[in-house]
Structure formats: C-alpha cells, structure tokens
Write a protein that holds these residues in place. Structure first.
Motif, PDB file in Angstrom:
ATOM      1  N   ALA A 178       0.813  -1.202   0.005  1.00 27.47           N
ATOM      2  CA  ALA A 178      -0.225   0.045  -0.084  1.00 27.47           C
ATOM      3  C   ALA A 178       0.900   1.203  -0.031  1.00 27.47           C
ATOM      4  CB  ALA A 178      -0.979  -0.072   1.195  1.00 27.47           C
ATOM      5  N   LEU A 179       0.482   2.309  -0.682  1.00 32.71           N
ATOM      6  CA  LEU A 179       1.239   3.494  -0.865  1.00 32.71           C
ATOM      7  C   LEU A 179       0.206   4.658  -0.149  1.00 32.71           C
ATOM      8  CD1 LEU A 179       3.618   4.891  -1.880  1.00 32.71           C
ATOM      9  CD2 LEU A 179       2.685   5.503  -4.033  1.00 32.71           C
ATOM     10  N   PRO A 180       0.627   4.972   1.101  1.00 30.97           N
ATOM     11  CA  PRO A 180      -0.029   6.238   1.636  1.00 30.97           C
ATOM     12  C   PRO A 180       0.522   7.436   1.500  1.00 30.97           C
ATOM     13  CG  PRO A 180       1.394   5.398   3.115  1.00 30.97           C
ATOM     14  CD  PRO A 180       1.524   4.447   1.867  1.00 30.97           C
ATOM     15  N   ILE A 181      -0.478   8.545   0.632  1.00 28.34           N
ATOM     16  CA  ILE A 181      -0.119   9.757   0.296  1.00 28.34           C
ATOM     17  C   ILE A 181      -1.016  10.795   1.034  1.00 28.34           C
ATOM     18  CG2 ILE A 181       0.126  11.433  -1.780  1.00 28.34           C
ATOM     19  CD1 ILE A 181       0.444   8.884  -3.529  1.00 28.34           C
ATOM     20  N   TYR A 182      -0.168  11.609   1.616  1.00 25.77           N
ATOM     21  CA  TYR A 182      -1.124  12.767   2.279  1.00 25.77           C
ATOM     22  C   TYR A 182      -1.557  13.737   1.187  1.00 25.77           C
ATOM     23  CZ  TYR A 182       0.371  11.164   6.905  1.00 25.77           C
ATOM     24  OH  TYR A 182       0.626  10.532   8.245  1.00 25.77           O
ATOM     25  N   ILE A 183      -2.712  14.055   1.556  1.00 26.75           N
ATOM     26  CA  ILE A 183      -3.357  14.905   0.449  1.00 26.75           C
ATOM     27  C   ILE A 183      -4.248  16.137   1.378  1.00 26.75           C
ATOM     28  CG2 ILE A 183      -3.494  13.216  -1.390  1.00 26.75           C
ATOM     29  CD1 ILE A 183      -6.420  12.722  -0.675  1.00 26.75           C
ATOM     30  N   GLY A 184      -4.560  17.094   0.599  1.00 28.67           N
ATOM     31  CA  GLY A 184      -5.579  17.975   0.927  1.00 28.67           C
ATOM     32  C   GLY A 184      -6.803  17.548   1.137  1.00 28.67           C
ATOM     33  N   GLN A 185      -7.614  18.636   1.937  1.00 24.89           N
ATOM     34  CA  GLN A 185      -9.031  18.153   2.245  1.00 24.89           C
ATOM     35  C   GLN A 185     -10.049  18.451   0.793  1.00 24.89           C
ATOM     36  OE1 GLN A 185     -10.629  17.374   4.816  1.00 24.89           O
ATOM     37  NE2 GLN A 185      -8.769  17.529   6.494  1.00 24.89           N
ATOM     38  N   GLU A 186      -9.539  19.341   0.004  1.00 27.69           N
ATOM     39  CA  GLU A 186     -10.489  19.515  -1.226  1.00 27.69           C
ATOM     40  C   GLU A 186      -9.922  18.279  -2.123  1.00 27.69           C
ATOM     41  OE1 GLU A 186     -12.985  21.631  -1.564  1.00 27.69           O
ATOM     42  OE2 GLU A 186     -12.608  22.037   0.416  1.00 27.69           O
ATOM     43  N   GLN A 187      -8.825  17.739  -2.342  1.00 26.74           N
ATOM     44  CA  GLN A 187      -8.616  16.609  -3.177  1.00 26.74           C
ATOM     45  C   GLN A 187      -9.283  15.465  -2.387  1.00 26.74           C
ATOM     46  OE1 GLN A 187      -6.382  19.088  -2.137  1.00 26.74           O
ATOM     47  NE2 GLN A 187      -6.238  19.985  -4.198  1.00 26.74           N
ATOM     48  N   ALA A 188      -9.143  15.273  -1.210  1.00 26.78           N
ATOM     49  CA  ALA A 188      -9.936  14.113  -0.657  1.00 26.78           C
ATOM     50  C   ALA A 188     -11.496  14.117  -0.982  1.00 26.78           C
ATOM     51  CB  ALA A 188      -9.559  14.178   0.822  1.00 26.78           C
TER      52      ALA A 188
END
Length: 168
Positions: free
Chosen positions: A30-40
């Motif tokens: 699994a590859l976890p990538i932190y993203i922004g609220q809007e992209q989520a």
C-alpha cells in the motif's frame, strides 16, 4: 512500474490530515499519500460516483479533455523528493502524446473520473510503500530461502542454458 488502485481515503490519527491509500493488484503493498481536504473530497466523490449540480474543478478538466478529444491514457507517480510525491498526466490526442506535471492527488481524482490507470514507479514503492500482508511476505521469503538452499551450481548451469563444454 506497478499499477495501483485507490483503496480509499483515511485520516491520520494525529494530524487528522487525509491520506489517499493506493494498493497493488495483489493487495500486498500500500502507498499512503497525504493530500489536502479538497482533493480528498474530489477523490471520495469520484469513488462514490457522486455528481455535483455544477462541474467542480476535476469534473471541468475531464469535460475539457472530452471536448478536445484528449484522452488520459494513465497517470504516473514517478518520484518522491523531500516527502513530496510527483506525478504526471499522460495525455494523448490522436498521435500526439504529452506529459503534464501534476500533484498526485489531482492526478488520482482525474484518473478516477476518466477510468484511467494509476501507475507508480518501483523506486517510489520501495521508498514509501507499507506492507499489507506480512504473513504472505514471510511465506514468500521462506520459500525463496528454501529454493536457494537446495540449489546446486549444476542446477544453475542447467537453468541458465549454458553448457559445461564450451568447445568452439
């Protein structure tokens, strides 16, 4: 490159930041990538097939692709530098192909809307992926150790296709 699928969105327990989780086809990495609220929100909307009353940014971009006969052939998450992931959109219009720099979160949101594959470079996975099925990994390691321990030099020669007699 390894093809990945979006497994879902999670929240970091400490920071409450959204994380998009990509998994390989075997569900082993699994590859976890932190993203922004809007992209989520954009990724969740695409995963759930939600349609906004008016096109939001990623919807608008996919509509522009369609209007100009552009196809998103794939996205590639190609590097990780200073804890930042980098991606490209691989676009095609007829015979013309272009790669456009893009944040992975936006690339993923577009890939989901256009049903395009998500690819990740092996080096990125080696640096940033997390094991999902430790038991299967350990079984595979043990099987490989057994294979190697039972291998003789003669077996290697036979498997390589080389003959011991090299008369020219």
């Amino acid at each position: 490159m390894i093809e990945m699928k979006v497994a879902g969105i999670a929240l970091d327990a400490v920071t409450r930041s959204p994380i998009v989780l990509l998994k390989d086809s075997t569900d082993r990495r699994a590859l976890p990538i932190y993203i922004g609220q809007e992209q989520a929100k954009a990724i969740i909307a695409a995963l759930e097939g939600q349609k906004a009353p008016r096109p939001l940014t990623h919807d608008l971009i996919s509509l522009i692709f369609e209007a100009w006969s552009l196809s998103l052939s794939k996205i590639i998450i190609h590097s990780l530098q200073d804890n930042t992931f980098y991606a490209v959109l691989c676009l095609q219009q007829g015979e013309v192909k272009k790669e456009i720099d893009c944040r992975p979160s936006d690339a993923i949101a577009l890939a989901l809307r256009t049903d395009s594959p998500i690819w990740v470079m092996e080096e990125v996975l080696a640096d940033a992926s997390i094991p999902v099925d430790r038991e299967a990994d350990e079984e595979e390691r043990q099987a490989f150790k057994e294979f190697v321990s039972n291998l003789s030099p003669e077996d290697l020669i036979k498997r390589s296709g080389f003959s011991e007699n090299t008369d020219s």
